[in-house]
Design a protein around this motif. Structure first.
Motif, PDB file in Angstrom:
ATOM      1  N   GLU A 349       0.837  -1.195   0.000  1.00  0.00           N
ATOM      2  CA  GLU A 349       0.000   0.000   0.000  1.00  0.00           C
ATOM      3  C   GLU A 349       0.876   1.251   0.000  1.00  0.00           C
ATOM      4  O   GLU A 349       1.805   1.357   0.792  1.00  0.00           O
ATOM      5  CB  GLU A 349      -0.908  -0.004   1.238  1.00  0.00           C
ATOM      6  CG  GLU A 349      -1.785   1.225   1.378  1.00  0.00           C
ATOM      7  CD  GLU A 349      -2.884   1.283   0.327  1.00  0.00           C
ATOM      8  OE1 GLU A 349      -3.439   2.368   0.116  1.00  0.00           O
ATOM      9  OE2 GLU A 349      -3.180   0.224  -0.262  1.00  0.00           O
ATOM     10  N   ASP A 352       0.574   8.091   1.954  1.00  0.00           N
ATOM     11  CA  ASP A 352       0.266   9.413   1.423  1.00  0.00           C
ATOM     12  C   ASP A 352       1.550  10.151   1.041  1.00  0.00           C
ATOM     13  O   ASP A 352       1.614  10.837   0.018  1.00  0.00           O
ATOM     14  CB  ASP A 352      -0.505  10.232   2.467  1.00  0.00           C
ATOM     15  CG  ASP A 352      -1.937   9.742   2.629  1.00  0.00           C
ATOM     16  OD1 ASP A 352      -2.345   8.869   1.846  1.00  0.00           O
ATOM     17  OD2 ASP A 352      -2.627  10.241   3.536  1.00  0.00           O
ATOM     18  N   VAL A 355       2.921   8.943  -2.289  1.00  0.00           N
ATOM     19  CA  VAL A 355       2.113   9.438  -3.400  1.00  0.00           C
ATOM     20  C   VAL A 355       2.429  10.898  -3.683  1.00  0.00           C
ATOM     21  O   VAL A 355       2.594  11.309  -4.838  1.00  0.00           O
ATOM     22  CB  VAL A 355       0.607   9.265  -3.102  1.00  0.00           C
ATOM     23  CG1 VAL A 355      -0.232   9.932  -4.183  1.00  0.00           C
ATOM     24  CG2 VAL A 355       0.259   7.782  -3.008  1.00  0.00           C
ATOM     25  N   SER A 394      -4.235   0.987  -8.445  1.00  0.00           N
ATOM     26  CA  SER A 394      -4.439   1.466  -7.080  1.00  0.00           C
ATOM     27  C   SER A 394      -3.652   2.746  -6.825  1.00  0.00           C
ATOM     28  O   SER A 394      -4.120   3.651  -6.112  1.00  0.00           O
ATOM     29  CB  SER A 394      -4.046   0.390  -6.068  1.00  0.00           C
ATOM     30  OG  SER A 394      -2.650   0.164  -6.075  1.00  0.00           O
ATOM     31  N   ARG A 398      -5.141   6.341  -5.636  1.00  0.00           N
ATOM     32  CA  ARG A 398      -4.629   7.085  -4.484  1.00  0.00           C
ATOM     33  C   ARG A 398      -4.274   8.511  -4.893  1.00  0.00           C
ATOM     34  O   ARG A 398      -4.544   9.462  -4.153  1.00  0.00           O
ATOM     35  CB  ARG A 398      -3.388   6.384  -3.922  1.00  0.00           C
ATOM     36  CG  ARG A 398      -3.647   5.000  -3.360  1.00  0.00           C
ATOM     37  CD  ARG A 398      -4.329   5.060  -2.003  1.00  0.00           C
ATOM     38  NE  ARG A 398      -3.491   5.719  -1.031  1.00  0.00           N
ATOM     39  CZ  ARG A 398      -3.750   6.899  -0.477  1.00  0.00           C
ATOM     40  NH1 ARG A 398      -4.857   7.557  -0.809  1.00  0.00           N
ATOM     41  NH2 ARG A 398      -2.930   7.425   0.406  1.00  0.00           N
ATOM     42  N   GLN A 401      -7.459  10.470  -5.206  1.00  0.00           N
ATOM     43  CA  GLN A 401      -8.041  10.803  -3.902  1.00  0.00           C
ATOM     44  C   GLN A 401      -7.295  11.969  -3.251  1.00  0.00           C
ATOM     45  O   GLN A 401      -7.914  12.908  -2.737  1.00  0.00           O
ATOM     46  CB  GLN A 401      -7.996   9.574  -2.988  1.00  0.00           C
ATOM     47  CG  GLN A 401      -8.912   8.447  -3.420  1.00  0.00           C
ATOM     48  CD  GLN A 401      -8.612   7.146  -2.700  1.00  0.00           C
ATOM     49  OE1 GLN A 401      -7.724   7.083  -1.843  1.00  0.00           O
ATOM     50  NE2 GLN A 401      -9.335   6.082  -3.053  1.00  0.00           N
TER      51      GLN A 401
END
Length: 465
Positions: A349, A352, A355, A394, A398, A401
């Motif tokens: 995963e 934040d 990303v 994914s 992200r 988002q």
């Protein structure tokens, strides 16, 4: 010749103007070829026995605009709109022949007196057809129509004579193979191989422009493979044939050259607004650092550590040598440098912070980086390919988002330079830049902060100094 009917008002009008002045005019070259292929655009090439100064007199007062950029090479350009508002870009070139000497980078131009003399100096028979106007009368002394039907590229005279006149025609053969999906006649391929060293007298700008047209074609693999097999690539883009790394019991790995051509084709499949030169060049060059970083590992494995960093430097050097614009050099090099970034985060995963840094480092190249990264998967293992695609899906989710929450495209520290100076009570200088960078790192790591929290963080950093 049905495509020529659309041109009749403008073409015939211009031809009658030349005829009244005692001169001949014919549609020629690529315009005739494209008309026969049903793909004629609004760029029209004509040839004439009138000298450039006489051509200027004939088009002035008739054309909507006239330019003389190519007049030293016998070409006058102009723009003319028809009654329906269609605008045509027209070039009229005096019958001519071009020749290079062994040391010159520029063609020497001499004018001819007949259209047949002009056509024999054309690069390929499919471009050595003409339509004399008004009339029209089809002129094809070298069998261009037959070669067009067979989809083959031959030269009007011997390929050796043609390539001696203008060595760039060797690259043009590869370019037309890529654009038209035509085959190149064996004797032409042989001459390209034999004379490949002659390309070195051609200016970098002309080579670059021809290479761009090849890469932007519908079938660039075909043109690139021809450049490599004839030795031309070794002269103009040696990094490409260098990807054909030998494979033996000590260096087992997939063929980097074939992988690269596949990545290019897969990147093309992801284009959404027409051919993208920056994306295609990045796909072509993304692995050029591998030969220099190849290292044998235990159990017969091979590694290419930091090949993206080395490749970015090599990309910058090669594109600079080919006189690409600085902005394009910067963008392509950056994409090469970033093409492995996605894999550095593994399959877990994404945080934040990761990303934010990914988006910040890609900047305006983010969409191209998405396409390049997806294209770089050429594994035949469907399970592995599906897993990589899902992981990248994914990541894009992200990014979407966080972009909604934080305006990632314009990440800035929570305090600007003026606010930092005010809080710290110090003037502009290196320390303000250091403070700005510290707050930017906090922003990337933790996301947005309220003003009071940002001030507190800045004071804490300042006290620690």
């Amino acid at each position: 010749m049905g495509g020529l009917l659309r041109l009749t008002p403008v073409a015939d009008d211009l031809a009658e103007r030349f005829q009244r002045a005692g001169f001949q005019l014919a549609l020629v070259g690529g315009s005739v070829r494209d008309a026969l292929l049903g793909r004629l655009g609004n760029d029209l090439d004509f040839t004439t026995d009138a000298r450039p100064e006489q051509v200027l007199k004939l088009v002035r007062g008739w054309a909507d605009a006239v330019w003389e950029v190519g007049i030293a090479f016998g070409t006058v350009g102009c723009r003319k709109a028809d009654a329906d508002g269609n605008s045509f870009l027209i070039e009229v070139t005096t019958y001519r022949s071009e020749a290079y000497d062994r040391t010159s980078r520029k063609p020497e131009v001499s004018y001819g007196d007949t259209i047949e003399e002009d056509l024999v100096r054309r690069d390929f028979t499919v471009n050595a057809m003409a339509v004399a106007l008004p009339g029209p009368r089809f002129i094809d002394p070298y069998g261009g129509l037959e070669d067009l039907s067979k989809q083959v590229l031959r030269t009007p005279g011997t390929p050796q004579a043609s390539f001696s006149d203008d060595p760039l025609r060797m690259m043009r053969a590869a370019r037309f193979a890529a654009q038209l999906d035509f085959d190149v006649a064996p004797e032409v391929v042989a001459a390209m191989t034999q004379m490949s060293d002659r390309i070195e007298i051609v200016s970098a700008e002309r080579v670059r422009d021809e290479f761009n047209k090849l890469v932007l074609g519908d079938h660039p693999r075909k043109g690139l493979e021809l450049l490599v097999s004839t030795g031309l690539a070794a002269r103009v883009l040696p990094e490409l044939p260098a990807l054909r790394l030998e494979r033996d019991e000590h260096f087992r790995h997939k063929d980097v050259y074939e992988h690269t051509l596949t990545v290019l084709e897969q990147a093309m499949d992801l284009e959404t607004a027409g051919p993208d030169l920056v994306l295609r060049l990045a796909a072509l060059l993304h692995d050029i650092g591998k030969p220099r970083t190849r290292k044998a590992e235990p159990e017969g494995r091979v590694s290419f550590h930091h090949h993206e960093v080395v490749g970015a430097k090599m990309t910058k050097a090669r594109m600079t040598k080919l006189k690409y614009p600085n902005d394009m050099v910067k963008d392509v090099s950056r994409l090469v440098e970033l093409h492995l970034r996605f894999h550095g985060y593994g399959s877990g995963e994404w945080t934040d912070s990761a990303v934010r840094r990914y988006v910040r480092d890609a900047g305006p190249l983010l969409e191209r980086l998405h396409k390049l990264t997806r294209s770089d998967c050429t594994t035949r293992n469907k399970r592995k390919a599906t897993a990589l695609a899902r992981t990248y899906d994914s990541l894009e989710e992200r990014i979407g988002q966080l972009q909604e929450q934080e305006e990632l495209d314009a990440i800035r520290p929570d305090l600007d330079g003026n606010q930092i100076m005010e809080v710290l009570g110090v003037p502009a200088g290196p320390v303000i830049g250091n403070a700005y960078q510290h707050l930017l790192e906090l922003r990337l790591e933790n996301g947005p902060m309220a003003y009071d929290d940002a001030v507190a963080a800045l004071k804490q950093w300042w006290a620690a100094r």
